[in-house]
Structures are given as C-alpha cells and as structure tokens.
Design a protein around this motif. Structure first.
Motif, short mmCIF file in Angstrom:
data_model
loop_
_atom_site.label_atom_id
_atom_site.label_comp_id
_atom_site.label_asym_id
_atom_site.label_seq_id
_atom_site.Cartn_x
_atom_site.Cartn_y
_atom_site.Cartn_z
N ASP A 177 2.83 5.40 1.11
CA ASP A 177 2.51 5.62 2.13
C ASP A 177 1.32 4.51 2.40
O ASP A 177 0.66 4.28 1.57
N CYS A 178 1.26 3.82 3.62
CA CYS A 178 0.41 2.93 4.00
C CYS A 178 -0.87 3.13 3.68
O CYS A 178 -1.56 4.02 4.03
N LEU A 179 -1.49 2.08 2.92
CA LEU A 179 -2.89 2.26 2.28
C LEU A 179 -4.03 1.95 3.40
O LEU A 179 -5.06 2.47 3.53
N VAL A 180 -3.41 1.43 4.59
CA VAL A 180 -4.23 0.93 5.58
C VAL A 180 -4.29 2.34 6.68
O VAL A 180 -5.18 2.73 7.15
N CYS A 181 -3.11 2.57 7.21
CA CYS A 181 -3.14 3.67 8.14
C CYS A 181 -2.69 5.04 7.69
O CYS A 181 -2.52 6.04 8.42
N GLY A 182 -2.50 5.09 6.49
CA GLY A 182 -2.30 6.41 5.95
C GLY A 182 -0.73 7.01 6.15
O GLY A 182 -0.60 8.13 6.22
N ALA A 207 0.48 6.48 9.45
CA ALA A 207 0.54 6.38 10.96
C ALA A 207 1.29 5.31 11.62
O ALA A 207 1.68 5.51 12.78
N GLY A 208 1.20 4.35 10.97
CA GLY A 208 1.97 3.03 11.39
C GLY A 208 0.79 1.93 11.67
O GLY A 208 -0.10 2.25 12.44
N CYS A 209 1.15 0.76 11.27
CA CYS A 209 0.07 -0.26 11.75
C CYS A 209 0.83 -1.71 11.40
O CYS A 209 1.95 -1.71 11.04
N ARG A 210 -0.13 -2.81 11.69
CA ARG A 210 0.58 -4.03 11.42
C ARG A 210 1.21 -4.32 9.97
O ARG A 210 1.98 -4.79 9.82
N LEU A 211 0.33 -3.68 9.17
CA LEU A 211 0.68 -4.18 7.54
C LEU A 211 1.99 -3.33 7.20
O LEU A 211 2.46 -4.19 6.68
N CYS A 212 2.19 -2.22 7.55
CA CYS A 212 3.48 -1.37 7.51
C CYS A 212 4.38 -1.81 8.24
O CYS A 212 5.47 -0.96 8.19
N GLY A 213 4.33 -2.34 9.47
CA GLY A 213 5.22 -2.82 10.34
C GLY A 213 5.60 -1.52 11.00
O GLY A 213 6.67 -1.04 11.58
ZN LIG Z 1 0.21 1.27 8.07
#
Ligand SMILES: [Zn+2]
Lengths: 346, 801
Positions: free
Chosen positions: A269-274, A276-282
């Motif tokens: 799971d994305c380390l930035v948004c946990g 939720a979805g963000c730029r890093l994880c597209g």
């Molecule tokens: Zn993310």
C-alpha cells in the motif's frame, strides 16, 4: 664538594616544587627527589664511603634537607588539595566548542539497501550468489522461455555487445534483468536450491525521473519438492514485513512473466497516501515492488530439473525503488550521478 | 487498450460497481490503469432539436437557432456553419460546465448578449463537451436521440484504460474483456449473432487467393461486397471509435477498426477495383521492392517482409499497413475484406525493420488465434453490409494451410495443490474453467479432468497454465501464506562477498564515501586516463547499439568514473573528498563473454577537509594514501609491501605497486598532472587501485592464532646514518627478520645539520621479545650488534652517535 651538591639539589628541588600544579606532578617530584633512586637517597646511602671529616657535616645537612623536602611535600599536598576546586574551575572548558572531526565515509544508498535485502533473505536461508553482467542471449532470454521474436522480449529493451558470430548472430548482451542467474544456478546445482542474486542490470532506455538505463535488481529462487505459491506468498509477505514494517498491506495479483507460471505482481500500500490514491501511486493506492511466480516447467526442463518432481518459485525486484519510497526521493538519476550532497544523506 | 463500458455491457451484464470491477480485473491479471468517466460533468446539458434557423439582424456570420428542448424552446445565437433544421444537437443551459473552444479551459456558461441579441444557453461542439478536439461545427446527434434527455444519460460512458500483458492478445478486444468479466462475475456472455444475405455470384468469380509463404501466413480469409456507398459512419460507431482512441474515417474503414476492437482481429478493406488480375498473392517482398503505404510514405521492402500482392505488385504490407493504390475512397464501390493470420515473428521483424507499427501489427506480433479470422470476417461483412449498402458475394475465401489440432490437457486436483498449496475440489475447478470457456470432460479418475482449451486462448499450453487460470479466478487472496519448511540447502562460502564487505567498511571508517558509477563510458573519457592521447592499454568492448557516445564502451577500469565524480564534487566541496568504488571492469576475451574483473578504486583529494579550530591537519600526501593501504591490509591480517612502479596514469616517481605475499595486487600513486588536468581537477589527487580477484586468494586464508607473550619485552631505540637514496624497506626487512625482534617502527627521518652531506638519519624503535624467557640486557645487546653489523655490511649503515 658533596655539600655543594646537596645545596644545588635543594635549590633545584624547591624551585621545581613551586611549579607543581597538580598531584600527578607532585608524585613525580617526590619520586625524583625523595625516591629510592633519588640523588639524596644515594648520598645518604653512600655516607660510609666519605672521608671521616666530611661524613658528619654532609650527613647532617642531607638529613636536614630531606626533612625540609618532606615537610614541603606535605605542605604542598595540603595546599593542592585546598586549591583543587579553584584550579578545576580555572581549567574548565567551553564544552560547546566543536569536537575534533573524524572523517567518516558512507556506503552508497544502493549498497545499503542491497545489504539490507540480502540480510533479510539470508535470515530465511537464502544464499547470496552472483552472475555476469555481460551475458549470453541464451541465459537472458531463451532459457527463460523467451525465444527469438517472443513478444515479451519487447519488455526488455536491450543493449547488445558488438560481437557477431560467423552466422551473423549477436549472442552477447548486457543483461536486462538478474533472472539469468536463476538458470546459471540451476545448471550448476541440484535442488534444494535457495538463492538470491543481487546485481546491476541494463536497459536501452531514455532516462527520466523514474527511469535509468542502469539499475540494480535482486533475484530470488527456491527450488525443491513441494514448493508452492503459498510458500512464495509467505516468503514475500515476511520480506515486506521486515523491510517496510509490520503495518504495511501487501497485495498479490496475477501478472505475466514468461519464465513463471502462475505469475504474480507484488505491491504494497502506498507509503504516501496509505492507499487513498496519490500521484506517487498513480491513484491506485498500490506501489508495485516486485514480480514473481512459480518457475515455469519449461524453464525447469531446460536445466534438467523434472517439473513433475520439483517445483520452485522465483522473484525479482528493482532495488532503487525501495530507498526512493522510503526517503521520498523523486528522481532515480540522483543515484548514479554521485553528488556527495545527495550521497552523504544516507 | 481502452474499453468503453457501454460497449462492454452489450456482451455481458455489468452488475458490480465500476471500482469493484476494475479491482477484480486488475487482481486477475487484466490491469485497469485508469477509469475515465465520460459525461461526469455534463450537468444542465441535454439533447435538443433545431426547429428553426434565422439570420442575425446585426451580424452576417452569426445566426439564431431555436432549439426544442421538450419542455420549452430557446433561441440562441450560434456561429456554427452546420446548423440545420431538424438535426438533433447538444444544448447547454446557462450554468453548464464546458470546455472553452479556443483556450481549452473549463468555463461555466453565463447568459450573454451577442450583437444586441440575448442568448441564454448554447449549442455545443464536441470539443466544448470534452469528447474530442472537433470544433469546426456543432455536434450532431443521431436522429433517435430523445429530445430533452440529459446528455450524460444518452452519451455518458466509462472508459477503462487497460494494460494487457503480451500473452493475452485475446484481451485486446471488447469481447475478450467481456469473457474475463463473465469468468469473474458469473454473468452470462452474449456474443453477437451473425447473419446476412448473399448474392448469387460466388466470390470465386471475383478473386482468388494464393499463399506462397504458408509458413508466414497460416490462414487467409476474404469476403467481397459490391455496390457499396462509402460515406461517414453513423454516430454510434464514430463515438465508439473515439472512445477507444481511434479516429473515424469512413463506414468501410471504421467497420474494420470496429471489428478489430470488438474481436481483436485486424482486418483490411481493399478497393477491389485496384487489385489487378483478380488475384491476391501472399508472398515475401522482393529485395528493394517498394510500396507507398496509406500514410503516403514510399517504403523500401526486403525479403523478410511479407506482402499482400496482386498479379503485378505489392498492395499491402501484410499485417502492418495497407497500400495507397488500393485504399478505399469515396469512389470505391467494390470491397474485398481481408481477415488473415500472419506469423508473429515476420510481423514483428517487419515492423522493426520498417520502423512502422500499427494497431494491427501490435496485435499480430503477439500471436493471434488461427480460428479468429473467419469469425471476425463474418462479423465485419455483416456490419459493412448494414452500413454501406451493397451486396455480399456468395461464400468466403478461406485458404488455411496452417491448420492445427490442439490436444486436451489433463488437470488433477493434486497438480493444483502441488503448485498453489491449496485444495481446490474438482467441481470448483471445472466451474472456473467453464466460466472461462474451457471444455471439461471427466476422466477415469474422479480427481482429474480433461480440459479442452477454447480457440481464443493461444496462451494456454500446459498444466501450469491451467493452474494459473484457476488461481486467478478464485483469487490470489484466497491462497494461504506458508513459510518454506524443507531443510536448508548446503551453503557454499562466498569469500568475495566477505572481502568486499571488509574493504567497504574499512574504507568508510577511513573517511571514504562509496560511489557507484556507470559501467559504460566513452572513448574520450578513457583517453583522459593517460597523458598520451591514446586508449589505455586494454581494448575496450563496444556496445553495438549505444544510446549515446557517452555510453559506448564497457569500462576497463574504474578510474575515469571516479575521477569525473571527484571533479564534479570539487565544485561545491572544500577539500576532504575521499571516494571509492568496488565494481566490475570488462576485459575482452576471444569469442567469449568479457572477463569481468572486480576492482577497487579509491581517490583522495590532496586538499584537507574544512578548517578546524584546533589547527589545520597536515597535508594529504603519498604517505596518507599509503596508510590507507596499510590499514586495509591490516584489516585483512596481511602485510603489504611496495615497489616503485611506472603507471602511465600516475606521476612518475610517485607511484608504487602494492605487493601482498610477493604478488602485485594493485597500484598506488599521485595522479599524473596531465591526467589531473584532463579531468579538470583543481587539486592533485592520489589514487589507489586494487584487483580484488588477485587479492582474494591471500585474503581468504585464515591465520593461525599466536599466543600472547608471557614475558616482558625490551625496547631499544637506534638511529642509523645511511645514504640518502637508501630505501627504508631494505633496512626494515633486515631488522624485522632478525631473531628476537618482534616489532620495528620508524619514528624519525632527518637530514640536515649534524648529518653529513648525502646521508640521512633514520631512527627506529625495536621491540625485542622472547616466547620462552625474560630477556637480559646482554642477550639483546648481542642481537642488536648482529643487526648493526649486517646493516653496515650490506647497506653501509652506521650507528649515529
Ligand atoms: Zn499514493
């Protein structure tokens, strides 16, 4: 004659005693002027050898001086003890001044993460092995179930070595992944096999913030009787837990690599948004960290391991991605441009 | 690939929410990258009908359109040239969000007064709706569009952007995705049924097909339509192509593209009038043969390219692009539709050699099913007949030299368990496989089934493939996690790994920063390493297809990479730079892979690091660099010795071989000033280079334990007068090799006053030690005298008074 010596000694001794500032120096003074090997002691011992006329005067004077030395010593000792707090205060330091710098280097962040990955897998019984970076096309593609013109070869833009056989083939390349080490290991050893292979890989690729033409991968391979996809899941879950911490979610989804079947893509799971979805994880909430799967029966057959008897799993991961996620590094090109202002942060 | 959900739902019911469906597809191997909702922002936008068009009283180019919106009629000012009474159009009320036709920005529609006429609302172009870039005129909807209906209901859609793995060309189609959805949801699949009426005249009387290269074209099917009328496609078709990222052209070409998107089979429509001699020939191109393709470019072909030809010339590059001569134009009346199967390799290579790829070639090079051409051809024929009028010639051409029989595959529950580590019973297995279109038959064993692979699944060839099918549909999440339980394999020792580890940690403690530099370099870089402008002794290995001249050769040494890094960092660091790299160099071997030699290279800038309030440290010189080697060898329990060397990259007279156990394992020295200059270094620098392969055998052997001394040692200092050019190493060796001598340390070197001209004084501290007894003065005096005698005899050294 000897009397002169005594007087000289006395004046020198008192002179030096005056300069004594601490108990260590005082002890050295005592050894020098009153110790067993001191001149005064020598003189007192050798009285018997003196002419009778001199003996009396010298003896008396020497004893007098000795007593004076002892008295002064006691007095000095006392005064040093009384003056100690004061002198300590006088000798106090500005402890906020910088310490003396010892030059210390650092390991490259890639080396650090490779060590970390290798340690985790060593702890699970995987042995570290290595293979060549310049490789035969056979090991890089064909033995991995990618014959010439296989569509999956397009996933690996290749840098070829300028060497042609008489038949006009170009059989050497810079390996595009660490997977050829799987074949080399299986050719040379029999199951049970449990190895990981870290190393450099190369792609014919334009560079940008997320693409480098040279990067590192770690390959893993386990072959034995009764190895299952469940074991692969367990091994990689444990790896992700140790590397990223226990709180991370790990996702296993079906994916395709020609040398495994079934194939797996592993994401956390994305380390930035946990998630939720963000730029890093597209916006997907997931970050792919490795590709894996059960070793394809064709691959086993090619290295004379009977796929009806043995099974195995393999995985491969990009290395730079991990510190990029961990430290929020947004440009992979920083790794091999070797700016010390970057490297010294790790 | 892009798939419209509206289109998809024609073949399978979509009952799950979009997000859920996207996740299930992704988990099962069909990755949904992005979901784009079309019409999400279409509020206050409805279908309208133009009831009248009047002139604007104050402007020639503007007109007044009255639009029927069901509940009311509104008149707005409009500049579009294609206003026509009776057309269904898109009407935006005040307040709607639209794309500005000129700036491309999102704007909110406000009431306007245009040249004296109030205009509340707007008739929209496709660009204003965000559907496409078309802004030449207003968007005209099909006549069936319901007046007053919100546009989002009528035209809204969701588009999945999918990443299809190269093994699944069947999923490069809407029906392929529909099959996946069926397998994942259990919802029934509806494939369109194909019927159409045919002419009396058989297709054979119009054309014949000959395959001269059957290895490259396993199947060629064709149908023929006469009396067609080429025209723009109806709106629904145009919209679908748009949604999937393709541009509509005309009803003929659009049908071929539509069926390609629907079934995954590329098709090509020829203007039959352009085919000479009524014959299609599938053959390799002649060397140097040319063809002008649809994009207007003349292509020069070769024998590795497959072409579709008529009696006289190539009329298409098979599977890649059609020819201009047989392009369908407005005047075309007879169409020959090609639906064929081509060898994937020939398409792949042709596409590379021509630097030309297309939607068709991308599909063919993944290897398509040989059963697909006929299915897709019938569908395309039917659609073309419906959309372009005309008549279909009787029958189809089907030349099929590459027909294959596929064998069933046996699958048992034990095999599933052996690979997945989970029990799946036969009924579950069969259920999953049948949903995917596999045929399952019982066998003698109740735990085994005989599986027939459906024709569209070219990727399924063995048991493991079937196991993956079962796993991905039941879901990888339902597979448990277990740890490897078998006994550990025997581990071999890896001495190189531990050597590398020791060297790295020691260098880091000595203040060296590790760097990792690229393995590829340029001839220019390599030539900087030597004062003579030729390549360093070793022949570098060239890359056949370098990305640039900077990355043309495999490095033969780590020096250039490290020195460039040093130079770059000198620009913003004030001295104290120490760098090292451990990495591979590549040496040419006859007809074999390069020899990969692992090297250690370190550089030290001669400038000391930042100022200290405790006073500046001494300069970095040769002996600082040498101390690093001594520290490294001490870490490895080795003793390094040094011998003056000549190295073309290093300062003459200031470089040495590093010797361990009489073997040269590396060099050390100050950089040659010209090399320094070539790399634009601001300060001189010292370089250490060690060949790890040569060092390894010495570093790997474990040393025996030495008992700690039980008797006191005795220390003597001596100062020796020797000739100025006497080398320390020889004196040291003589003393060190004498009996009772434990350690020898040089603590002073002096020449000048009190030392005769041409001589220097070396002061040594010698530690004498016996393992068996306490030494006496006499004993040590005697040994020391022997040492002095030997030094005097062999080196002319005398004791300094
Ligand atoms: Zn993310």
């Amino acid at each position: 004659m000897v009397l002169n010596q005594i007087e000289e000694l006395a004046s020198r001794a008192f002179d030096e005693l005056g300069k004594v500032t601490n108990s260590r120096e005082l002890e050295a003074w005592r050894v020098h002027y009153l110790g067993r090997k001191s001149n005064l002691t020598q003189i007192l011992r050798s009285l018997a050898t003196l002419p009778l006329g001199e003996r009396c005067g010298v003896g008396a004077r020497a004893n007098e001086v000795k007593e004076a030395f002892e008295a002064s010593l006691a007095e000095k000792k006392k005064s040093l003890e009384q003056g100690l707090p004061l002198s300590l205060q006088r000798e106090s330091l500005d402890v906020t001044l910088p310490g003396q710098q010892v030059l210390l280097g650092r390991l490259h962040p890639t080396t650090q993460i490779l060590d970390e990955i290798c340690d985790i897998f060593s702890g699970m019984g995987f042995q570290v092995v290595e293979g060549p970076e310049a490789e035969w096309e056979y090991y890089n593609f064909e033995a991995l179930n990618m014959p010439v013109d296989h569509p999956a070869r397009d996933m690996f833009a290749t840098l070829w070595i300028d060497f042609e056989t008489e038949a006009g083939d170009r059989p050497m390349l810079l390996r595009t992944h660490t997977s050829p080490v799987q074949i080399r290991v299986m050719e040379k050893s029999h199951p049970p096999i449990r190895v990981i292979a870290p190393g450099r890989v190369y792609r014919y690729e334009a560079t940008d913030a997320t693409h480098e033409w040279m990067f590192y991968q770690v390959e893993g391979l386990a072959v034995d009787k009764n190895i299952t996809l469940a074991d692969l899941k367990g091994t990689l879950f444990e790896f992700a837990r140790r590397l990223f911490g226990g709180g991370r979610k790990v996702r296993f989804r079906c994916d395709y690599f020609p040398f495994v079947e079934p194939g797996v893509e592993v994401a956390i799971d994305c380390l930035v948004c946990g998630g939720a979805g963000c730029r890093l994880c597209g916006n997907s909430g997931w970050i792919e960290i490795l590709g894996a799967g059960m070793v394809h029966p064709e691959v086993l057959r090619r290295v004379d391991i009977d796929p009806e008897v043995y099974s195995g799993f393999a995985f491969g991961m990009g290395v730079e991605r991990i510190p990029m996620l961990r430290y929020g590094i947004d440009d992979i090109r920083l790794f091999y441009s070797n700016d010390l202002r970057f490297l010294r942060q790790f | 690939m892009k798939v419209s959900l509206k289109w998809l739902s024609e073949y399978v019911d979509i009952t799950a929410p979009l997000e859920k469906l996207a996740e299930r597809l992704t988990m099962a191997g069909v990755e949904v990258n992005e979901t784009q909702v079309i019409g999400a922002g279409w509020e206050n936008i409805v279908v309208g009908k133009i009831v009248s068009v009047d002139a604007h009283p104050n402007a020639d180019r503007l007109r007044l359109a009255t639009v029927d919106l069901g509940k009311q009629q509104i008149t707005v000012v409009c500049g579009a040239p294609n206003l026509a009474v009776g057309d269904k159009v898109v009407f935006a009320y005040v307040g709607a969000q639209l794309v500005d036709g000129h700036t491309g920005e999102i704007i909110q529609l406000k009431p306007a007064n245009i040249r004296g006429i109030a205009s509340e609302g707007m008739v929209c172009s496709e660009k204003e709706l965000g559907i496409s870039d078309r802004h030449e005129g207003i968007m005209v909807l099909s006549p069936e569009a319901p007046i007053g209906a919100p546009l989002s209901e009528y035209l809204g859609d969701a588009i999945f952007d999918l990443d299809i793995t190269p093994n699944r060309p069947d999923c490069l189609s809407v029906i392929g995705i529909a099959r996946e959805v069926t397998a994942l949801t259990g919802n029934k699949l509806h494939i369109p049924e194909v019927h159409y009426g045919e002419l009396e005249d058989a297709i054979d009387s119009f054309a014949s097909v000959e395959i001269i290269a059957p290895d490259l074209c396993p199947r060629y099917c064709a149908s023929l339509l006469t009396g067609v009328k080429v025209a723009p496609s109806p709106q629904w078709l145009q919209q679908r192509l748009f949604a999937c990222g393709m541009r509509p052209i005309n009803n003929i070409v659009d049908v071929t593209n539509y069926v390609m998107l629907e079934y995954g089979q590329p098709l090509h429509a020829f203007d039959y009038g352009g085919i000479r001699g009524k014959q299609i020939i599938v053959r390799r191109a002649g060397e140097g043969e040319t063809i002008t393709t649809l994009d207007g470019v003349e292509r020069i072909l070769n024998q590795n390219i497959l072409v579709i030809a008529d009696k006289e010339r190539a009329i298409a590059i098979a599977g890649i692009m059609g020819g201009l001569d047989t392009e369908v134009t407005d005047d075309t009346t007879t169409i020959l539709i090609e639906s064929a199967n081509f060898n994937q390799a020939v398409i792949h290579r042709g596409s590379i050699s021509l630097r030309l790829s297309s939607e068709a070639s991308l599909r063919f090079e993944k290897g398509l099913s040989r059963d697909l051409p006929l299915v897709a051809l019938k569908r395309a024929t039917q659609l073309m007949l419906e959309l372009s009028g005309g008549k279909v010639a009787r029958g189809l051409i089907d030349v099929y030299p590459g027909k294959q029989q596929r064998e069933p595959i046996l699958l048992s529950t034990a095999q599933v368990k052996r690979l997945l580590g989970i029990e799946v019973d036969v009924s579950e297995m069969v259920k999953v496989l049948r949903l995917l279109g596999f045929g399952c038959e019982q066998t003698e064993s109740s735990s085994q089934v005989r599986v027939n692979v459906p024709w569209w699944r070219t990727d399924i060839n063995c048991t493991a493939d079937l196991v993956e099918e079962v796993a991905r549909i039941i879901g990888y999440d339902s597979i448990p996690t277990t740890m490897l339980s078998a006994p550990l394999p025997i581990h071999k020792s890896m001495p190189m790994l531990s050597l590398r580890h020791k060297l790295r940690s020691t260098l880091v403690s000595c203040g060296f920063q590790e760097v990792l530099t690229y393995s590829l370099t340029s001839s220019e870089m390599m030539s900087k390493l030597s004062p003579e402008p030729h390549l360093m002794g070793l022949t570098p290995i060239k890359v056949a297809n370098p990305m640039s001249r900077e990355q043309e050769y495999l490095r033969t040494s780590l020096r250039a990479g490290l020195l460039s890094v040093l130079a770059r960092n000198e620009r913003y660091m004030e001295g104290g730079i120490r760098l090292f790299e451990i990495g591979k160099t590549f040496l040419l071997q006859e007809k074999d892979l390069p020899q990969e030699r692992e090297m250690l290279c370190a550089v030290l800038s001669s400038l000391q690091p930042e100022l200290s309030w405790q006073g500046k440290a001494g300069p970095v010189d040769f002996f600082v660099a040498k101390g690093i080697i001594e520290t490294l060898s001490s870490r490895l329990k080795l003793v390094a010795s040094f011998e003056a060397s000549e190295d073309e990259g290093l300062y003459p007279g200031r470089s040495a071989h590093i010797i361990i156990d009489n073997k040269k394992i590396g060099v050390i020295g100050e950089l040659h000033p010209k090399v320094s200059e070539a790399f634009e270094l601001t300060e001189s620098a010292y370089l250490i280079e060690i060949d790890l392969e040569r060092l390894l055998p010495h570093a790997a052997s474990p040393k025996k334990y030495q008992p700690t001394p039980r008797y006191p040692s005795m220390i003597r200092d001596i100062a020796l007068l020797v000739d100025e050019q006497r080398i320390y190493q020889q004196i040291h060796t003589i003393i060190q090799d004498s009996p009772l001598v434990d350690q020898v340390a040089l603590f002073d070197v002096y020449s000048g006053e009190q030392v005769p001209e041409g001589k220097k004084s070396l002061a040594f501290r010698i530690t004498y030690q016996s393992a068996t007894h306490t030494l006496t003065d006499e004993e040590v005096d005697e040994v020391q005298q022997q040492i002095l005698d030997r030094l005097s005899r062999e080196l002319g050294a005398t004791l300094r008074a």
